[in-house]
Design a protein around this motif. Sequence first.
Motif, mmCIF file in Angstrom:
data_model
loop_
_atom_site.group_PDB
_atom_site.id
_atom_site.type_symbol
_atom_site.label_atom_id
_atom_site.label_comp_id
_atom_site.label_asym_id
_atom_site.label_seq_id
_atom_site.Cartn_x
_atom_site.Cartn_y
_atom_site.Cartn_z
ATOM 1 N N VAL A 374 11.053 -39.417 -40.917
ATOM 2 C CA VAL A 374 10.148 -38.244 -40.308
ATOM 3 C C VAL A 374 9.866 -38.354 -38.850
ATOM 4 O O VAL A 374 10.052 -37.509 -37.989
ATOM 5 N N ILE A 375 9.183 -39.587 -38.570
ATOM 6 C CA ILE A 375 8.862 -40.157 -37.392
ATOM 7 C C ILE A 375 10.160 -40.240 -36.405
ATOM 8 O O ILE A 375 10.131 -39.625 -35.191
ATOM 9 N N ARG A 376 11.337 -40.704 -36.794
ATOM 10 C CA ARG A 376 12.439 -40.620 -35.975
ATOM 11 C C ARG A 376 12.782 -39.489 -35.507
ATOM 12 O O ARG A 376 13.256 -39.088 -34.501
ATOM 13 N N ASP A 377 12.892 -38.324 -36.577
ATOM 14 C CA ASP A 377 13.267 -37.068 -36.169
ATOM 15 C C ASP A 377 12.344 -36.225 -35.557
ATOM 16 O O ASP A 377 12.960 -35.134 -34.916
ATOM 17 N N VAL A 378 11.112 -36.471 -35.157
ATOM 18 C CA VAL A 378 10.259 -35.695 -34.418
ATOM 19 C C VAL A 378 10.476 -36.212 -33.145
ATOM 20 O O VAL A 378 9.719 -35.535 -32.024
ATOM 21 N N ALA A 379 10.834 -37.086 -32.812
ATOM 22 C CA ALA A 379 10.889 -37.734 -31.526
ATOM 23 C C ALA A 379 11.301 -36.660 -30.597
ATOM 24 O O ALA A 379 10.845 -36.713 -29.242
ATOM 25 N N PRO A 380 12.382 -36.216 -30.668
ATOM 26 C CA PRO A 380 12.821 -35.135 -29.711
ATOM 27 C C PRO A 380 11.786 -34.006 -29.481
ATOM 28 O O PRO A 380 11.822 -33.382 -28.372
ATOM 29 N N VAL A 381 11.032 -33.555 -30.281
ATOM 30 C CA VAL A 381 10.030 -32.473 -30.109
ATOM 31 C C VAL A 381 8.973 -33.000 -29.439
ATOM 32 O O VAL A 381 8.387 -32.402 -28.143
ATOM 33 N N VAL A 382 8.653 -34.370 -29.292
ATOM 34 C CA VAL A 382 7.636 -35.187 -28.350
ATOM 35 C C VAL A 382 8.194 -35.250 -27.114
ATOM 36 O O VAL A 382 7.621 -34.873 -25.917
ATOM 37 N N ASP A 383 9.485 -35.432 -27.070
ATOM 38 C CA ASP A 383 10.267 -35.732 -25.692
ATOM 39 C C ASP A 383 10.439 -34.141 -25.171
ATOM 40 O O ASP A 383 10.407 -34.456 -23.721
ATOM 41 N N ALA A 384 10.436 -33.266 -25.983
ATOM 42 C CA ALA A 384 10.510 -31.899 -25.167
ATOM 43 C C ALA A 384 9.120 -31.542 -24.749
ATOM 44 O O ALA A 384 9.130 -31.056 -23.599
ATOM 45 N N PHE A 385 7.966 -32.001 -25.349
ATOM 46 C CA PHE A 385 6.653 -31.789 -24.791
ATOM 47 C C PHE A 385 6.472 -32.401 -23.500
ATOM 48 O O PHE A 385 6.179 -31.895 -22.464
ATOM 49 N N ALA A 386 7.101 -33.755 -23.425
ATOM 50 C CA ALA A 386 7.112 -34.551 -22.392
ATOM 51 C C ALA A 386 7.999 -33.978 -21.073
ATOM 52 O O ALA A 386 7.626 -34.144 -19.985
ATOM 53 N N GLY A 387 9.174 -33.530 -21.639
ATOM 54 C CA GLY A 387 10.041 -33.077 -20.406
ATOM 55 C C GLY A 387 9.714 -31.809 -19.874
ATOM 56 O O GLY A 387 9.617 -31.583 -18.727
ATOM 57 N N ASP A 388 8.949 -30.952 -20.682
ATOM 58 C CA ASP A 388 8.264 -29.500 -20.160
ATOM 59 C C ASP A 388 7.383 -29.973 -19.091
ATOM 60 O O ASP A 388 7.104 -29.285 -18.047
ATOM 61 N N GLU A 389 6.563 -31.047 -19.311
ATOM 62 C CA GLU A 389 5.406 -31.269 -18.428
ATOM 63 C C GLU A 389 5.967 -31.840 -17.184
ATOM 64 O O GLU A 389 5.516 -31.427 -16.140
ATOM 65 N N ALA A 390 7.097 -32.686 -17.128
ATOM 66 C CA ALA A 390 7.742 -33.371 -16.228
ATOM 67 C C ALA A 390 8.185 -32.101 -15.234
ATOM 68 O O ALA A 390 8.250 -32.123 -14.009
ATOM 69 N N THR A 391 8.981 -31.102 -15.874
ATOM 70 C CA THR A 391 9.525 -30.148 -15.074
ATOM 71 C C THR A 391 8.721 -29.159 -14.704
ATOM 72 O O THR A 391 9.107 -28.469 -13.487
ATOM 73 N N SER A 392 7.637 -28.811 -15.561
ATOM 74 C CA SER A 392 7.009 -27.661 -15.210
ATOM 75 C C SER A 392 5.616 -27.884 -14.407
ATOM 76 O O SER A 392 4.894 -27.077 -13.753
ATOM 77 N N GLY A 393 4.846 -28.907 -14.409
ATOM 78 C CA GLY A 393 3.761 -29.365 -13.933
ATOM 79 C C GLY A 393 3.291 -30.847 -13.382
ATOM 80 O O GLY A 393 2.182 -30.971 -13.142
ATOM 81 N N ALA A 407 3.273 -39.615 -22.671
ATOM 82 C CA ALA A 407 3.820 -41.237 -22.563
ATOM 83 C C ALA A 407 3.359 -41.978 -23.563
ATOM 84 O O ALA A 407 3.827 -42.574 -24.375
ATOM 85 N N ASP A 408 1.986 -41.951 -23.704
ATOM 86 C CA ASP A 408 1.243 -42.648 -24.551
ATOM 87 C C ASP A 408 1.438 -42.619 -26.058
ATOM 88 O O ASP A 408 1.812 -43.181 -26.824
ATOM 89 N N LEU A 409 1.579 -41.068 -26.250
ATOM 90 C CA LEU A 409 1.998 -40.632 -27.499
ATOM 91 C C LEU A 409 3.499 -41.048 -27.948
ATOM 92 O O LEU A 409 3.616 -41.476 -29.088
ATOM 93 N N LYS A 410 4.212 -40.896 -27.036
ATOM 94 C CA LYS A 410 5.750 -41.381 -27.193
ATOM 95 C C LYS A 410 5.708 -42.892 -27.608
ATOM 96 O O LYS A 410 6.545 -43.283 -28.497
ATOM 97 N N TYR A 411 5.019 -43.896 -26.785
ATOM 98 C CA TYR A 411 4.821 -45.125 -27.069
ATOM 99 C C TYR A 411 4.304 -45.467 -28.764
ATOM 100 O O TYR A 411 4.990 -46.255 -29.207
ATOM 101 N N GLU A 412 3.206 -44.785 -29.000
ATOM 102 C CA GLU A 412 2.855 -44.776 -30.207
ATOM 103 C C GLU A 412 3.808 -44.497 -31.396
ATOM 104 O O GLU A 412 3.838 -45.162 -32.315
ATOM 105 N N LEU A 413 4.524 -43.613 -31.125
ATOM 106 C CA LEU A 413 5.375 -42.903 -32.096
ATOM 107 C C LEU A 413 6.492 -44.102 -32.340
ATOM 108 O O LEU A 413 6.884 -44.463 -33.446
ATOM 109 N N ALA A 414 7.123 -44.479 -31.114
ATOM 110 C CA ALA A 414 8.098 -45.660 -31.169
ATOM 111 C C ALA A 414 7.461 -46.687 -31.847
ATOM 112 O O ALA A 414 8.414 -47.443 -32.631
ATOM 113 N N SER A 415 6.286 -47.303 -31.807
ATOM 114 C CA SER A 415 5.711 -48.406 -31.999
ATOM 115 C C SER A 415 5.626 -48.378 -33.704
ATOM 116 O O SER A 415 5.687 -49.170 -34.375
#
Length: 689
Positions: A374-393, A407-415
């Motif tokens: 479950v955690i592995r499969d949601v990683a792309p969703v969180v990456d999309a959140f971060a990607g939208d942030e990087a491109t739009s604001g 980025a902190d959330l992505k780190y926690e998910l990976a951890s």
Amino acid sequence: MDRIPVPVAPLKSSSFSAATTREDKLARNLSLGPIKVNEHIKEARVEKAADSNAGGDEDGAPEEASEPDFATLSAEIDAFLAAHRGGESPPPVSEVTLDKFASAVEQEIAPSEGTEDKWVPEVAGEVPPLLAAIKRIAVLSSALTENQAEGAKYTIGVHRVTGVLHRVMTFVEDEFHALLEDPRVAKTVPGGDTGSATGRSMRRPPSFGHGAEPDRCVIPSSDGGGAGEASPPFPPETVDRLRAMAEAMLAAGYDTECTEVFLVARRNALDASLQSLGYEKPSIDDVVKMPWEALELEVATWIKAFHHTVEVGLPGERDLCARVFAGDREGLGRDIFADLARCTMLHVLNFTEAVALTKRAAEKLFKVLDMYEVIRDVAPVVDAFAGDEATSGGDQQGGGSAAAALADLKYELASVRSRLGESAAAIFCDLESSIRADAGKQPVPGGAVHPLTRYLMNYLKYACEYKNTLEQVFQEYRRPDDDEQHEGGGGAGDPFAAQLMEVMELLHGNLEAKSRLYKDPSLSSIFLMNNGRYMLQKIRGSPEINAVVGEAWSRKRSTDLRQYHKNYQRETWSRVLNLLRDDGVITVKGHVQKPVLKERFKQFNAAMDEIQRTQGAWVVSDEQLQSELRVSIAAVIVPAYRSFLGRFAQHFTAGRQTEKYVKLSGEDLEAIIEELFDGNAVSMPRRRM
């Protein structure tokens, strides 16, 4: 915009009730005695009256001027503010005017409590009157306090204006919180009902950033509104009201309060939606102490709640933040969403941390793998959140903070994923220890399939249904000695396959050791046949485990099975066949030696009686193996016995002698063989020819 300093910290009030006089309200807000405040106001009024009557008829009584309305007071204040903004010397404004304007703002806002349209503009496209009033007193407060020299001229006015502003912000906070927590609350209920904004405000912390460093991950109270219900969507008119409230708070410099009210209210709403799914967020101590049966159910509920949070909850919150904080506040909206996402996910992920801390046990593997997936499969969703942030604001105001939170959330998910993967790999590797520890000295009755064989083969079969995930886990958490241990073997490039084969080999060796517990070599062979056949059936019945084990291993086990079969035939039936051979002892020089013949029949009858009594109690649960054994035995023994009968039965005198030595016909022998290996021990009945 910096928060407007308040010279004296006022008490927080939640309504503009008319039950007290204006002077009493002022006294309460300033923590001053009513007499002292009244004296200051009266002095200011007397001074203004004296100035207005100077040069006039000194003998006549001053004519009492009519009270100016809100529009007139607003125009005077606007003129003062316009000059102040332009850098000009602002026209003088009296303490009495400031007092009257503050009172007028109170009177403007007081009727708004309990109404639905207070945040709706009277004319489309215009600013709502309530918002205009709040903005005006906010700007006035800022103008009076930003310059010490200017503020010194209006000591009482500054206290009065900032006190009213603070009460206004308290009112807006309550309204904002109530509507954010439940969009169905369109109006408040007077009298302190729990449905009112005041009642709901009591659910949140008593202060939002006053005198303390704001907490970026505010933990809401446990009794947030709407518990047990999914958060309803926000209709456009509700979003418009929320946007107006946020604009009012931000215009007054209450950025921290606005942010934290939003975070707490939406965290409460998200928690309520999780509760509606049955997820109660147990503490780490509760999880560690929980029996496995209960924890298994909690994991299933957590998976459902986690999916809901990522796929429904957070996308909805991102949309709400974007709609409430639009335009030049877009960066703040992204910051709020990033903090909300991080805090919500971290609290949900605490459960996985707790599961990883529980004592390792083989039965926990599959739930741990479910959580890992479950955690592995949601990683792309969180990456999309971060990607939208990087491109739009990312380059706009607040973008850096939002990017850091995500980025902190992505780190926690990976951890967390890493800890779960490590736990899964360790649990699977613990199978080796469990096999080595199973050194029981009591053989399984009847040579049946050993419980360890059943458990492990079913466990491995189920584990191979997670083949791709386990391969990923073992690739990520490969032990340093794995490459050396399996160098040159088929598992060198696939540590999971290598580990599974290690378990299979250990099980095979364990079974061979257990086979030596049987005193009868024939039963030992039956035991090995039973267990070997069971292992092969599980492998060939599962494409997943068959793909991991491979054909070479299966062929080797099939060869072993044939050898066990030969060993059984040799140990049991070779001796019987030797009794049916004429090896030069029964017939000597063409004459049958009846004493020897009688002894042979007696030995054969005794051997068959023993075999029927013992091997009838042996167990071969696999019907195909049972049939193969019976057919192979009958194919060898029955023809040999019929031939022996045909040659020597007539040498007995018909009657009692024949009955004494020739007890079985060929059909009787076939019937005995057909009753072997079914677990029912019986003695051979006496049969007549």
